[in-house]
Design a protein around this motif. Sequence first.
Motif, short mmCIF file in Angstrom:
data_model
loop_
_atom_site.label_atom_id
_atom_site.label_comp_id
_atom_site.label_asym_id
_atom_site.label_seq_id
_atom_site.Cartn_x
_atom_site.Cartn_y
_atom_site.Cartn_z
N ASP A 51 0.82 -1.20 0.00
CA ASP A 51 0.00 0.00 0.00
C ASP A 51 0.86 1.26 0.00
O ASP A 51 0.44 2.31 -0.49
CB ASP A 51 -0.93 0.01 1.22
N ASP A 52 2.05 1.14 0.57
CA ASP A 52 2.97 2.27 0.59
C ASP A 52 4.36 1.74 0.85
O ASP A 52 4.55 0.59 1.32
CB ASP A 52 2.56 3.28 1.67
N LEU A 53 5.35 2.56 0.56
CA LEU A 53 6.73 2.17 0.87
C LEU A 53 7.59 3.42 0.97
O LEU A 53 7.23 4.49 0.51
CB LEU A 53 7.28 1.20 -0.17
N LEU A 54 8.76 3.20 1.61
CA LEU A 54 9.75 4.26 1.74
C LEU A 54 11.09 3.69 1.34
O LEU A 54 11.64 2.82 2.03
CB LEU A 54 9.79 4.78 3.19
N ALA A 55 11.60 4.14 0.21
CA ALA A 55 12.83 3.58 -0.34
C ALA A 55 14.05 4.16 0.35
O ALA A 55 14.13 5.37 0.60
CB ALA A 55 12.90 3.84 -1.84
N PHE A 56 15.00 3.28 0.66
CA PHE A 56 16.30 3.70 1.17
C PHE A 56 17.35 3.47 0.09
O PHE A 56 17.22 2.56 -0.74
CB PHE A 56 16.65 2.91 2.44
N PRO A 57 18.43 4.23 0.06
CA PRO A 57 19.36 4.21 -1.08
C PRO A 57 19.94 2.85 -1.40
O PRO A 57 19.97 2.45 -2.56
CB PRO A 57 20.45 5.19 -0.65
N GLU A 58 20.36 2.08 -0.39
CA GLU A 58 21.11 0.87 -0.70
C GLU A 58 20.44 -0.41 -0.24
O GLU A 58 20.37 -1.38 -0.98
CB GLU A 58 22.51 0.95 -0.07
N GLU A 59 19.95 -0.44 1.01
CA GLU A 59 19.59 -1.71 1.61
C GLU A 59 18.24 -2.25 1.18
O GLU A 59 18.04 -3.46 1.13
CB GLU A 59 19.60 -1.57 3.14
N GLY A 60 17.29 -1.38 0.92
CA GLY A 60 15.95 -1.82 0.58
C GLY A 60 14.95 -0.75 0.94
O GLY A 60 15.28 0.44 0.96
N ALA A 61 13.72 -1.17 1.25
CA ALA A 61 12.67 -0.20 1.50
C ALA A 61 11.77 -0.67 2.63
O ALA A 61 11.54 -1.88 2.80
CB ALA A 61 11.85 0.03 0.25
N ALA A 62 11.29 0.28 3.39
CA ALA A 62 10.23 -0.01 4.35
C ALA A 62 8.93 -0.12 3.55
O ALA A 62 8.63 0.73 2.73
CB ALA A 62 10.14 1.11 5.38
N VAL A 63 8.16 -1.19 3.78
CA VAL A 63 6.95 -1.44 3.00
C VAL A 63 5.76 -1.58 3.95
O VAL A 63 5.88 -2.07 5.06
CB VAL A 63 7.11 -2.71 2.14
N ARG A 64 4.58 -1.12 3.46
CA ARG A 64 3.38 -1.14 4.30
C ARG A 64 2.27 -1.92 3.64
O ARG A 64 2.01 -1.76 2.45
CB ARG A 64 2.90 0.29 4.57
N MET A 65 1.65 -2.77 4.46
CA MET A 65 0.41 -3.43 4.07
C MET A 65 -0.63 -3.07 5.10
O MET A 65 -0.49 -3.41 6.27
CB MET A 65 0.59 -4.95 4.01
N LYS A 86 5.95 0.80 12.77
CA LYS A 86 6.89 1.69 12.08
C LYS A 86 8.19 0.97 11.82
O LYS A 86 8.64 0.16 12.62
CB LYS A 86 7.14 2.95 12.95
N ILE A 87 8.78 1.25 10.63
CA ILE A 87 10.09 0.71 10.26
C ILE A 87 10.97 1.88 9.84
O ILE A 87 10.56 2.71 9.01
CB ILE A 87 9.98 -0.31 9.12
N GLU A 88 12.22 1.92 10.40
CA GLU A 88 13.18 2.96 10.03
C GLU A 88 14.54 2.31 9.79
O GLU A 88 14.88 1.33 10.45
CB GLU A 88 13.32 3.99 11.16
N LEU A 89 15.27 2.88 8.84
CA LEU A 89 16.65 2.44 8.63
C LEU A 89 17.58 3.43 9.33
O LEU A 89 17.57 4.62 9.03
CB LEU A 89 16.98 2.38 7.13
N GLN A 90 18.38 2.93 10.28
CA GLN A 90 19.26 3.76 11.08
C GLN A 90 20.71 3.62 10.59
O GLN A 90 21.03 2.80 9.73
CB GLN A 90 19.15 3.36 12.55
N LYS A 91 21.60 4.42 11.21
CA LYS A 91 23.01 4.37 10.80
C LYS A 91 23.57 2.97 11.01
O LYS A 91 23.18 2.24 11.93
CB LYS A 91 23.82 5.39 11.62
N GLY A 92 24.48 2.64 10.13
CA GLY A 92 25.07 1.31 10.18
C GLY A 92 24.19 0.26 9.55
O GLY A 92 24.37 -0.94 9.82
#
Length: 561
Positions: A51-65, A86-92
Amino acid sequence: MVRLFCLFVVCLSALCCSLSALYAQDPFRDAKTNKVGIKLGDQILIQPKYDDLLAFPEEGAAVRMGNLWGFASYEGKETIAPTFDKIELQKGALVKATKAGKIGFFSPSGAALVPVEFDAIDIKVFDGAQKPTHFFVKKDRKAGFYTVDGKCVVKPEYDEVKLMSNNLFQATANGKQTFFARDGVMIIPPNYDKITFLKNKVIKVEVGGKQGFLTADGKELVPPVYDNAEFLENNRIQAVLNGKTLLLGGDGKPVIRTPEETGNFYVMLDKTLRYGYIDAEGVPAVPSMFGKAKEYAESLAAVEKDGKWGFVDANGEAVIPFDYDDAQSFSEGLAAVERDEKWGFVDKKGNFAVKPQFLKVKAFMSGLAPVQTSNEKWGFVDKKGKVVIKPQFDEAEAFREGLAAVSVNGKYGYIDPKGKMVIAPQYGWSSMFSEGLAEVRSGGKSGYIDKKGAMIIPLQFENAREFSENMCSVQFADKKWGFINTKNDVVIPANYDWARSFRNDAAPVRIGEKWGYINKKGELFVQAQFDDAFEFIGALARVKQGTKEMYVNKQGKIIGQ
């Protein structure tokens, strides 16, 4: 060469294009399903099923259903199912997941690193690393630590946890401290109120106001039963229990010294300005617990504690109570003590051999002691206090080599043990006899006489000291000091600004403003470096540097700093 260069350019261009493409993920929505995915050019990286997603540059994307979020990699794999608020990509490249107000962490590949059950998590970077190394976690006001690869090294059950400079985790719970190694192994259990790591890798602990020590690996060395405990130099421990000060070895067991060892003990003032004793190696021999202290003599030492003097044995145990206002060292089995401004003598059991009755006294030598009576005249008593030579002298020294120096009407002469004047009073000052000669002064000059009163070395020196080891130091007319023998031969030239006597083949000499030590050849074997220096007693000699007192051995090594 040109072909290689062209090949390099082509490869570099391809790499740049690849990198550019990597950062050009393009979210898109399927027109039929109205779901969102990600593609790179014509290649679909994440299928359009969210239904939605948030793309991150290298690792992948947070996705929503629906209302729940997960994580999908650019290889098209859903690594974390959409089950979180909630899903977030943090440092490292660490994936933070939140659900019902609780937080956890995953790797982009879906590996669970920290369970989603904590109220707060901070990412920590230790040891100057470029990437995160640990998670600091809190749950129900309790703290712990995980590594970034998911290992729990400190369980979240402590009120406070922090990494210390010694590379150990310190944790506190209910006022008690515990320590963990970086790999999570408990080094010190939570049994102590206070824990202090010392420089020598020994650990000081305190519980209920009592102190003890642990080894570096947390094993009990000295149980925490002492009112105070201090780790000294040379692997010794000074401990206080019920007002009694003890000296312990590095193994935590009491150090037991024999009376014979006291001949090798030296007074030492420690950092707390208390006096104790060290041996010739600088190893603490008797705890520092005295306000004042004198050298051991005949296996006992006169020491002051809380304003009163007594005597201690080789282990610092009081063998004669602290009942006296002042005390001198033992000599010939008796020691002078003062009580209520009167002096007497006690034996080694503390019994009075001579009751306090004199204004002043000096040590027993040859069975007699000089004493000053109420008429302020000096005489001599035996070891039972009997007056052997009636008080009649203005001054009196102890007997040595059969004669004693005495003063009558401002002039010095010598008497024998029966009180007979054998050398008439005629000198302005005179010393005890030593090696058959005594220094005498007259007319501002010093010389030496024999036991018959014959002038063996003329009155020619500005100053002089007693003979020791067949020579003595004298000051010549030019104010320089050198050494002569009993025949008045100069055996060490007068090259010094001051000189003291030889003891144990060494003599302190001053060159300019600094003191050092010479041997009997006149060779300087301890460099002139001290503000003051004194004769060797056994293996060590006392020296001063500024306000500090210490010792030096014949190798020039400073002992007891």
